[in-house]
Design a protein around this motif. Structure first.
Motif, PDB file in Angstrom:
ATOM      1  N   ASN A  51       0.894  -1.147   0.000  1.00 29.75           N
ATOM      2  CA  ASN A  51       0.000   0.000   0.000  1.00 29.75           C
ATOM      3  C   ASN A  51       0.938   1.203   0.000  1.00 29.75           C
ATOM      4  O   ASN A  51       1.762   1.303   0.894  1.00 29.75           O
ATOM      5  CB  ASN A  51      -0.864   0.021   1.272  1.00 29.75           C
ATOM      6  N   ASP A  81       5.153  -6.032   6.655  1.00 28.88           N
ATOM      7  CA  ASP A  81       3.716  -5.796   6.747  1.00 28.88           C
ATOM      8  C   ASP A  81       3.006  -6.624   5.671  1.00 28.88           C
ATOM      9  O   ASP A  81       3.122  -6.348   4.481  1.00 28.88           O
ATOM     10  CB  ASP A  81       3.456  -4.295   6.555  1.00 28.88           C
ATOM     11  N   TYR A  95      -1.962  -7.304   3.317  1.00 23.72           N
ATOM     12  CA  TYR A  95      -2.725  -7.599   2.085  1.00 23.72           C
ATOM     13  C   TYR A  95      -2.387  -8.963   1.489  1.00 23.72           C
ATOM     14  O   TYR A  95      -2.664  -9.219   0.321  1.00 23.72           O
ATOM     15  CB  TYR A  95      -2.490  -6.482   1.050  1.00 23.72           C
ATOM     16  N   SER A 145      -3.223  -8.939   9.548  1.00 20.98           N
ATOM     17  CA  SER A 145      -4.470  -8.459  10.098  1.00 20.98           C
ATOM     18  C   SER A 145      -5.633  -9.094   9.364  1.00 20.98           C
ATOM     19  O   SER A 145      -5.499  -9.531   8.227  1.00 20.98           O
ATOM     20  CB  SER A 145      -4.446  -6.950   9.890  1.00 20.98           C
ATOM     21  N   SER A 174      -8.237  -7.307   8.818  1.00 20.89           N
ATOM     22  CA  SER A 174      -8.977  -6.149   8.315  1.00 20.89           C
ATOM     23  C   SER A 174      -9.383  -6.314   6.867  1.00 20.89           C
ATOM     24  O   SER A 174     -10.547  -6.180   6.510  1.00 20.89           O
ATOM     25  CB  SER A 174      -8.145  -4.880   8.469  1.00 20.89           C
TER      26      SER A 174
HETATM   27  N1  PLP Z   1      -0.697  -1.877   6.998  1.00 21.25           N
HETATM   28  C1  PLP Z   1      -1.084  -1.355   5.838  1.00 21.25           C
HETATM   29  C2  PLP Z   1      -0.125  -1.323   4.717  1.00 21.25           C
HETATM   30  C3  PLP Z   1      -2.372  -0.819   5.691  1.00 21.25           C
HETATM   31  O1  PLP Z   1      -2.739  -0.292   4.515  1.00 21.25           O
HETATM   32  C4  PLP Z   1      -3.249  -0.840   6.785  1.00 21.25           C
HETATM   33  C5  PLP Z   1      -4.606  -0.288   6.704  1.00 21.25           C
HETATM   34  O2  PLP Z   1      -5.051   0.278   5.755  1.00 21.25           O
HETATM   35  C6  PLP Z   1      -2.786  -1.376   7.980  1.00 21.25           C
HETATM   36  C7  PLP Z   1      -1.509  -1.892   8.053  1.00 21.25           C
HETATM   37  C8  PLP Z   1      -3.620  -1.344   9.216  1.00 21.25           C
HETATM   38  O3  PLP Z   1      -4.515  -2.342   9.284  1.00 21.25           O
HETATM   39  P1  PLP Z   1      -5.357  -2.669  10.585  1.00 21.25           P
HETATM   40  O4  PLP Z   1      -6.773  -2.361  10.226  1.00 21.25           O
HETATM   41  O5  PLP Z   1      -5.106  -4.102  10.849  1.00 21.25           O
HETATM   42  O6  PLP Z   1      -4.888  -1.811  11.716  1.00 21.25           O
END
Ligand code: PLP
Length: 396
Positions: free
Chosen positions: A175, A203, A206, A234, A236
């Motif tokens: 991202n 990280d 995704y 995550s 998410s």
């Molecule tokens: N890392 C990246 C690259 C992200 O884009 C995001 C959220 O958009 C996160 C971490 C954070 O995710 P979380 O919702 O698990 O805090």
């Protein structure tokens, strides 16, 4: 009383507030126009049935004396850690249960991990970058160096003796650029970190968007990574947990710096400053890893991936250069006709009523680039790409 003056060094971020301001101004002047937002970094599909059912059952349990639970283990319940362990095993990574720490999301852990790392360390982030990596280190007063991502390296920078750092952030799938490292590239980073006694903060938020099986979903698929990397992930984006909040961080037992185990430091940090993720949420999270949960989330991820394909097809037809999309919800495109990021933002908004995110908002190397996301609805994604194709072809 002295405040933490490092906070005064943070740069105000006007990216999303400027986008909102421009969109509001446009809507006020053009109330009849239908604006399509393809800039969102949040999921839009609801939690899947398996997760909802598990959370309902867990809620019932909490209302019954015999099954009520108070404080849970700070590092997470064994049922969830063991589900995550099996998930890693499915892509050939063996983890110990004590190496997995459950949290309320990747963002918190990405910030909190810095508690256990010295402030004199130099930090390397990529440019363009997810701003959290930069700001959390500015708050702690660390020196930051930038590793350049650009069209020449496919927005995947590689180690360089000119950009030395003790802490290295890597995000793959990335991202904002959607670019994904392959095994050879990640091996180079791992070897470089080991050689320089550096630590990689990987990280993997995704990872679930990777469908090309040759691409690594976890840095631990790379030999040596357990000696030099912490991984953040995550639910998410994987399972629509952006509002439910659950993530996990892997700190291998073999991460030893200055003769000290980072796993033990992180355990101490978490048991001191964190009281764990709600039982109900962890039950929902565990349901993601059941066969039914996996089937249901695959449908949702497939929906976003199909949206990405629709965007990629339109860009291909227009001959616009981009990264991402294939193994990521983000599509990072080069603004046509050498437009700058904000120029292209205005061009899309004013002529096609499409909203995206200017690449320059993620760093200087993002100038002239633009981020679209596949998290919108199918209908709106199709409509936006029809508008883009029709308008672009009409002006040519
Ligand atoms: N890392 C990246 C690259 C992200 O884009 C995001 C959220 O958009 C996160 C971490 C954070 O995710 P979380 O919702 O698990 O805090």
């Amino acid at each position: 009383m002295e405040i933490n003056k490092n906070y005064l060094n943070l740069e105000a971020s006007y990216l999303f507030s400027t986008i909102a301001k421009k969109v509001n101004e446009y809507s006020e002047k053009n109330p009849d126009k239908n604006i399509i937002r393809l800039g969102i970094g949040d999921v839009t599909l609801p939690l899947c049935g398996a997760v909802v059912d598990a959370m309902k059952t867990a809620t019932e349990e909490m209302g019954v004396q015999e099954t009520f639970r108070g404080y849970g283990p700070e590092q997470g319940y064994d049922f969830l850690k063991s589900a995550i362990k099996d998930y890693y095993k499915s892509h050939s990574v063996d983890l110990e249960s004590d190496e997995i720490f459950i949290s309320d999301g990747a963002k918190s852990d990405l910030g909190n991990i810095l508690d256990i790392l010295g402030t004199n360390n130099t930090v390397m982030v990529q440019n363009p970058v997810y701003p959290v990596y930069v700001d959390t280190n500015i708050m702690a007063g660390r020196k930051i160096v930038y590793s350049d991502c650009n069209e020449e390296n496919g927005f995947l920078s590689m180690p360089s003796e000119d950009v030395k750092a003790d802490i290295i952030y890597l995000c793959s799938p990335n991202n904002p650029t959607g670019a994904v490292y392959n095994r050879e590239q990640l091996s180079e980073w791992v070897n470089y970190a080991i050689k320089n006694n550096a630590l990689i903060l990987f990280d993997a938020a995704y990872e679930c968007f990777i469908s090309d099986e040759t691409l690594p979903r976890s840095i631990y698929e790379i030999e040596g990574a357990k000696k030099c990397a912490i991984e953040f992930c995550s639910l998410s984006k994987t399972a629509g947990f952006t509002g439910t909040r659950c993530g996990y961080t892997v700190v291998p037992d073999s991460l030893i710096y200055d003769g000290v185990s980072l796993n033990k430091l992180w355990l101490r940090r978490q048991t001191t400053k964190f009281n764990g993720v709600p039982y109900i949420v962890q039950k929902g999270a565990a349901a993601v890893f059941t066969p039914q949960g996996q089937k249901e989330i695959a449908e949702n991820i497939g929906y976003y991936k199909e949206n990405a394909k629709i965007i990629m097809k339109a860009l291909d037809e227009l001959g616009i250069w981009y990264t991402g999309g294939a193994n990521s919800p983000y599509i990072w495109l080069k603004c046509p006709d050498n437009m700058k990021s904000w120029e292209f933002f205005d061009y899309l908004l004013n002529n096609m009523q499409i909203v995206g995110t200017p690449g320059v908002g993620f760093g200087t190397n993002g100038e002239g680039y633009f981020r679209l996301t596949s998290f919108g609805s199918r209908e709106k994604t199709i409509e936006a790409m029809d508008r883009l194709l029709n308008y672009s072809l009409a002006v040519k």
